[in-house]
Design a protein around this motif. Structure first.
Motif, PDB file in Angstrom:
ATOM      1  N   LEU A   1      37.347  18.327   0.886  1.00  0.00           N
ATOM      2  CA  LEU A   1      36.935  18.438  -0.562  1.00  0.00           C
ATOM      3  C   LEU A   1      35.456  18.664  -0.521  1.00  0.00           C
ATOM      4  O   LEU A   1      34.911  19.431  -1.431  1.00  0.00           O
ATOM      5  N   GLY A   2      34.800  17.511   0.166  1.00  0.00           N
ATOM      6  CA  GLY A   2      33.252  17.659  -0.021  1.00  0.00           C
ATOM      7  C   GLY A   2      32.623  18.941   0.317  1.00  0.00           C
ATOM      8  O   GLY A   2      31.661  19.135  -0.181  1.00  0.00           O
ATOM      9  N   LYS A   3      33.252  19.453   1.515  1.00  0.00           N
ATOM     10  CA  LYS A   3      32.907  20.978   1.646  1.00  0.00           C
ATOM     11  C   LYS A   3      32.636  21.796   0.650  1.00  0.00           C
ATOM     12  O   LYS A   3      31.857  22.710   0.399  1.00  0.00           O
ATOM     13  N   ILE A   4      34.009  21.915  -0.052  1.00  0.00           N
ATOM     14  CA  ILE A   4      34.306  22.663  -1.198  1.00  0.00           C
ATOM     15  C   ILE A   4      33.323  22.447  -2.085  1.00  0.00           C
ATOM     16  O   ILE A   4      32.801  23.415  -2.843  1.00  0.00           O
ATOM     17  N   ALA A   5      33.187  21.150  -2.588  1.00  0.00           N
ATOM     18  CA  ALA A   5      32.460  20.862  -3.687  1.00  0.00           C
ATOM     19  C   ALA A   5      30.948  21.142  -3.594  1.00  0.00           C
ATOM     20  O   ALA A   5      30.089  21.338  -4.774  1.00  0.00           O
ATOM     21  N   GLN A   6      30.648  20.991  -2.271  1.00  0.00           N
ATOM     22  CA  GLN A   6      29.016  21.060  -2.265  1.00  0.00           C
ATOM     23  C   GLN A   6      28.668  22.310  -2.862  1.00  0.00           C
ATOM     24  O   GLN A   6      27.349  22.389  -3.312  1.00  0.00           O
ATOM     25  N   GLY A   7      28.857  23.369  -2.237  1.00  0.00           N
ATOM     26  CA  GLY A   7      28.571  24.920  -2.809  1.00  0.00           C
ATOM     27  C   GLY A   7      28.631  24.817  -4.467  1.00  0.00           C
ATOM     28  O   GLY A   7      27.540  25.582  -4.760  1.00  0.00           O
ATOM     29  N   TYR A   8      29.478  24.248  -4.947  1.00  0.00           N
ATOM     30  CA  TYR A   8      29.519  24.680  -6.532  1.00  0.00           C
ATOM     31  C   TYR A   8      28.178  23.450  -6.947  1.00  0.00           C
ATOM     32  O   TYR A   8      27.427  23.786  -8.076  1.00  0.00           O
ATOM     33  N   ILE A   9      28.377  22.293  -6.421  1.00  0.00           N
ATOM     34  CA  ILE A   9      27.112  21.375  -6.994  1.00  0.00           C
ATOM     35  C   ILE A   9      25.903  22.105  -6.636  1.00  0.00           C
ATOM     36  O   ILE A   9      24.902  21.996  -7.709  1.00  0.00           O
ATOM     37  N   ASP A  10      25.534  22.380  -5.526  1.00  0.00           N
ATOM     38  CA  ASP A  10      24.111  22.769  -5.307  1.00  0.00           C
ATOM     39  C   ASP A  10      23.775  24.135  -6.202  1.00  0.00           C
ATOM     40  O   ASP A  10      22.857  24.455  -6.261  1.00  0.00           O
ATOM     41  N   ASN A  11      24.965  24.830  -6.651  1.00  0.00           N
ATOM     42  CA  ASN A  11      24.594  25.882  -7.492  1.00  0.00           C
ATOM     43  C   ASN A  11      24.585  25.688  -8.931  1.00  0.00           C
ATOM     44  O   ASN A  11      24.592  26.538  -9.660  1.00  0.00           O
TER      45      ASN A  11
END
Ligand code: AMP
Length: 190
Positions: free
Chosen positions: A46-56
């Motif tokens: 879940l963290g891996k999926i979330a990171q892309g969105y959050i960083d963007n």
């Protein structure tokens, strides 16, 4: 205590005022941003999926977010009331929260909206970048988060208004004043 939804732009103080409210009323606290940052720190799928969105500066897709929220809610002790901090951020999330709580015989309670001018928001977020080192608190990502807030999240104010839940608190440059105004309302709900 009733459930509380704390609502406002990035940097409006949702986390800060949530902590004060939790201290005073002893309720549960769900910060979806903190849940996601915890998943990233632990290196989960879940963290891996979330990171892309959050960083963007983008929002995590609604379906995923709604599942995370329901799971987190069910892990908290029932009956003490919960403050929802950073959720809902879209109308679909708000509709889903209403259904999720109704299925459990609970209601949404009240919404506390923090209104802060954009210059103050930017200054606070840039300051937080120095103090806390959050990766998404850089000027470029902050601007994207403001844009997402205006297009996807701000329209929710109207949704809460229609639900008869909306209570607006406007920043006048003094945290203690803001806090006393919020407590004055919440004290009537105890
Ligand atoms: P916050 O700590 O509340 O500012 O959230 C940080 C980031 O986590 C946001 O910019 C989003 O990328 C993501 N996030 C947190 N809560 C939600 C939510 N309810 N829906 C979608 N994305 C979220």
């Amino acid at each position: 205590m009733k459930n509380i939804i704390i609502f406002g732009a990035p940097g409006s103080g949702k986390g800060t005022y949530s902590d004060e409210i939790v201290n005073r009323y002893g309720m549960g606290h769900i910060s979806t941003g903190d849940v996601l940052r915890g998943e990233i720190k632990n290196g989960t799928e879940l963290g891996k999926i979330a990171q892309g969105y959050i960083d963007n500066g983008q929002l995590i897709p609604d379906e995923l977010m709604i599942n995370i929220l329901a799971k987190t809610y069910d892990e908290l002790p029932a009956g003490k009331g919960v403050i929802f901090d950073g959720f809902p951020r879209t109308i679909a999330q708000a509709e889903a929260l209403k259904v999720m709580l109704a299925e459990r015989g609970h209601d949404m309670g009240i919404m506390v909206e923090l209104v802060v001018d954009e210059e103050t928001l930017m200054a606070r977020l840039l300051n937080r970048a120095i103090e806390q080192g959050r990766a998404d608190d850089n000027e470029e990502t902050i601007k994207k988060r403001f844009a997402v807030y205006h297009s996807q999240t701000a329209p929710l104010s109207e949704w809460f208004e229609k639900e008869g839940m909306r209570n607006v608190f406007t920043w006048k440059g003094d945290k203690d004043l803001m806090l006393s105004e919020i407590f004055a309302l919440l004290d009537t709900l105890k």
